[in-house]
Design an enzyme around this catalytic site. Sequence first.
Site, PDB file in Angstrom:
ATOM      1  N   PHE A  13      69.797 -18.856-107.750  1.00  0.00           N
ATOM      2  CA  PHE A  13      69.344 -19.798-108.765  1.00  0.00           C
ATOM      3  C   PHE A  13      69.126 -21.190-108.203  1.00  0.00           C
ATOM      4  O   PHE A  13      69.968 -21.710-107.461  1.00  0.00           O
ATOM      5  CB  PHE A  13      70.391 -19.941-109.882  1.00  0.00           C
ATOM      6  CG  PHE A  13      70.514 -18.760-110.786  1.00  0.00           C
ATOM      7  CD1 PHE A  13      69.723 -18.642-111.918  1.00  0.00           C
ATOM      8  CD2 PHE A  13      71.437 -17.763-110.511  1.00  0.00           C
ATOM      9  CE1 PHE A  13      69.844 -17.555-112.764  1.00  0.00           C
ATOM     10  CE2 PHE A  13      71.567 -16.670-111.350  1.00  0.00           C
ATOM     11  CZ  PHE A  13      70.771 -16.561-112.479  1.00  0.00           C
ATOM     12  N   ASP A  14      68.019 -21.788-108.594  1.00  0.00           N
ATOM     13  CA  ASP A  14      67.952 -23.238-108.598  1.00  0.00           C
ATOM     14  C   ASP A  14      68.835 -23.678-109.761  1.00  0.00           C
ATOM     15  O   ASP A  14      68.926 -22.985-110.774  1.00  0.00           O
ATOM     16  CB  ASP A  14      66.503 -23.684-108.823  1.00  0.00           C
ATOM     17  CG  ASP A  14      66.403 -25.146-109.187  1.00  0.00           C
ATOM     18  OD1 ASP A  14      66.984 -25.966-108.460  1.00  0.00           O
ATOM     19  OD2 ASP A  14      65.759 -25.457-110.199  1.00  0.00           O
ATOM     20  N   CYS A  15      69.486 -24.815-109.632  1.00  0.00           N
ATOM     21  CA  CYS A  15      70.392 -25.256-110.695  1.00  0.00           C
ATOM     22  C   CYS A  15      69.756 -26.284-111.622  1.00  0.00           C
ATOM     23  O   CYS A  15      69.721 -26.104-112.839  1.00  0.00           O
ATOM     24  CB  CYS A  15      71.670 -25.829-110.079  1.00  0.00           C
ATOM     25  SG  CYS A  15      72.889 -26.344-111.315  1.00  0.00           S
ATOM     26  N   THR A  18      66.832 -25.594-114.123  1.00  0.00           N
ATOM     27  CA  THR A  18      66.940 -24.189-114.502  1.00  0.00           C
ATOM     28  C   THR A  18      68.190 -23.943-115.344  1.00  0.00           C
ATOM     29  O   THR A  18      68.115 -23.377-116.436  1.00  0.00           O
ATOM     30  CB  THR A  18      66.978 -23.293-113.246  1.00  0.00           C
ATOM     31  OG1 THR A  18      65.835 -23.569-112.430  1.00  0.00           O
ATOM     32  CG2 THR A  18      66.983 -21.813-113.628  1.00  0.00           C
ATOM     33  N   VAL A 182      65.509 -17.095-109.035  1.00  0.00           N
ATOM     34  CA  VAL A 182      65.283 -17.499-110.427  1.00  0.00           C
ATOM     35  C   VAL A 182      65.265 -19.022-110.474  1.00  0.00           C
ATOM     36  O   VAL A 182      66.264 -19.666-110.147  1.00  0.00           O
ATOM     37  CB  VAL A 182      66.398 -16.953-111.343  1.00  0.00           C
ATOM     38  CG1 VAL A 182      66.118 -17.318-112.801  1.00  0.00           C
ATOM     39  CG2 VAL A 182      66.545 -15.441-111.175  1.00  0.00           C
TER      40      VAL A 182
END
Length: 243
Positions: A13-15, A18, A182
């Site tokens: 994941f990008d944080c 997102t 994601v």
Amino acid sequence: MPLNYDNYDALSFDCYGTLIDWESGIWLAFQPVLVENPHPQIDQNQVLADFAELENKIQSDHPGMPYPEVLKSIHNRFALRHDLVTNEGMDKLFGTSVGEWPAFPDSIEALVDLKKRYKLAILSNVDNVGFAASNERLVVEFDAIYTAEKIGTYKPDAANFEFLFTQLLAEQGIPRERILHVAQSLYHDIQPAKMLGMDCVWIDRQGLSTGGDWGATSVISEWPKVDAVFSDLASFAQAVVNS
């Protein structure tokens, strides 16, 4: 062809953008200098667009600069650009604001559902302390956390994704082809990930695919082909649960 969610063992994941609502956080963190310098022509869209431009330039010019210093420099340069009076205290306050940025309302529940099926990894452009504060807001325990501070460069540098591949294989035994990325940012995440052959889910929180604004994300002229797109994380998690 729709994604087969059984083909993956981990989600990376990008944080910010997102999982964490960084645009609301950025706007709120700019309020002290804007309150001190009333300027009717500076609205949220202007702040976010300038932020995207300044962040991109500073990170490109200084890939090893700690993220709090990047933010501090953004704040100072923004003030200079718009003839606003700032000071060391306000610049530094903005530089340490990451932990105050809120999570999106759907992030926690979606992450809980996704963790039942996958290992969860963070690939983020912030520092360790900043992400630790955000992690408290997200509640979920991630299986791997890779920050720009650990890696030494900022996305979209391919080195960040190569670090992800190397570490997930070494630590979790998960090869790169079993990782699904994601993310919200086409510039920081989707484009470089696709160039490296990753399957990607685009969380289009800004509604770019339906004419939305780029906000705090750098603009790209040619959009990468994504494997799936969802308007929010909850929709993606539901698709996984239903598969």
